[in-house]
Design an enzyme around this catalytic site. Structure first.
Site, PDB file in Angstrom:
ATOM      1  N   GLY A  40       0.613  -1.258  -0.034  1.00 35.93           N
ATOM      2  CA  GLY A  40      -0.027  -0.162  -0.051  1.00 35.93           C
ATOM      3  C   GLY A  40       0.902   1.313  -0.010  1.00 35.93           C
ATOM      4  O   GLY A  40       1.875   1.250   0.706  1.00 35.93           O
ATOM      5  N   HIS A 137      -0.425  -2.658  -7.096  1.00 35.70           N
ATOM      6  CA  HIS A 137      -0.228  -2.765  -5.680  1.00 35.70           C
ATOM      7  C   HIS A 137      -1.540  -3.138  -4.906  1.00 35.70           C
ATOM      8  O   HIS A 137      -2.653  -2.919  -5.359  1.00 35.70           O
ATOM      9  CB  HIS A 137       0.485  -1.641  -5.010  1.00 35.70           C
ATOM     10  N   CYS A 138      -1.469  -3.839  -3.892  1.00 36.56           N
ATOM     11  CA  CYS A 138      -2.498  -4.122  -2.726  1.00 36.56           C
ATOM     12  C   CYS A 138      -2.059  -3.490  -1.556  1.00 36.56           C
ATOM     13  O   CYS A 138      -1.741  -2.247  -1.364  1.00 36.56           O
ATOM     14  CB  CYS A 138      -2.778  -5.422  -2.987  1.00 36.56           C
ATOM     15  N   THR A 139      -2.535  -4.205  -0.515  1.00 41.77           N
ATOM     16  CA  THR A 139      -2.362  -3.788   0.897  1.00 41.77           C
ATOM     17  C   THR A 139      -0.684  -4.178   1.249  1.00 41.77           C
ATOM     18  O   THR A 139       0.179  -3.412   1.749  1.00 41.77           O
ATOM     19  CB  THR A 139      -3.240  -4.279   1.933  1.00 41.77           C
ATOM     20  N   THR A 145      -1.025  -8.727  -5.406  1.00 41.62           N
ATOM     21  CA  THR A 145      -0.282  -8.517  -6.238  1.00 41.62           C
ATOM     22  C   THR A 145       0.843  -9.376  -6.791  1.00 41.62           C
ATOM     23  O   THR A 145       1.475  -9.512  -7.895  1.00 41.62           O
ATOM     24  CB  THR A 145       0.756  -7.390  -5.531  1.00 41.62           C
TER      25      THR A 145
END
Length: 244
Positions: A40, A137-139, A145
């Site tokens: 993130g 992206h993710c977290t 990802t």
């Protein structure tokens, strides 16, 4: 003499920004500063955003769901130099009871089998992006990802062993943020003990994910065709990965 590029791009507030360049392929290696994977970006400040733009980032694809984006907004969403896209890769998917003994493997397989349209959308955005670097992206930069990164590297012809190494590297990168992730789970009413397996990045999980694609679809390229990617889009992805 040119300074070698680093896989990890250190930006304050992010832990897991990594370049997919420099991996061996049958035709050389994947190109540097064309495709980046990340955790993130909600913690980065103006200086961090400037560093990413300086590194060549012109497109950001946020794989998080609506609640994540609302509670932890992406600061690059309104940046003048960046095109921002949000595609919720998992949508309503969530880890459930496991049939394989690996809760993440079951989640990844479910995503591949049920979220093909979203995966195709993400890969099309990467293929059609303007010249420069694409960051997705993710977290934590691990699951959503990790699936996209594995598909891209496999498409480029990177051997499975290196894809597994790339996936497993996340465990080291996100170590400083584990307590934050556990605290967030606790705030959502999730049992921390039950949450811990979701923080793993074991190579065998990605190995079995790739094996699922090969056993059920024939190859990554056949999988991509099955979810609707055209030959032209696949060729653009390969060109971006190779730097052509």
């Amino acid at each position: 003499m040119n300074t070698p590029l680093s896989r990890h791009i250190a930006v304050a507030g992010a832990y897991n920004i990594r370049d997919l360049g420099g991996y061996r392929t049958p035709n050389g290696e994947t190109a540097w500063r064309r495709i980046l994977r990340s955790d993130g970006l909600h913690r980065i400040d103006a200086e961090g955003m400037a560093m990413l733009v300086e590194a060549g980032v012109v497109t950001v694809i946020d794989l998080r769901h609506d609640t994540e984006c609302a509670t932890q907004p992406n600061p690059l969403a309104g940046h003048d130099a960046v095109r921002y896209h949000n595609v919720s890769l998992f949508a309503d998917l969530a880890p459930t009871g496991t049939s394989s003994g690996d809760v993440l493997l079951d989640l990844y397989i479910k995503a591949l089998d049920e979220r093909g349209a979203a995966i195709a959308q993400v890969l099309t955005l990467i293929a059609e992006a303007q010249d420069g670097a694409v960051l997705f992206h993710c977290t934590a930069g691990k699951d959503r990802t990790g699936i996209i990164a594995a598909l891209l590297l496999a498409l480029a012809g990177v051997e499975t062993t290196l894809i597994l190494e790339d996936y497993a590297l996340t465990a080291t990168m996100i170590a400083p943020m584990v307590e934050e992730l556990i605290a967030g789970a606790r705030e959502r009413g999730v049992d921390p003990e039950a949450f811990m397996p979701l923080l793993a990045a074991e190579p065998v999980t990605m190995e079995r994910t790739i094996a699922h694609i090969q056993a059920n679809y024939g190859s990554v390229e056949a999988y991509l065709a099955g979810i609707g990617l055209s030959g032209e889009t696949v060729a653009k992805l390969k060109n971006r990965l190779s730097g052509e």
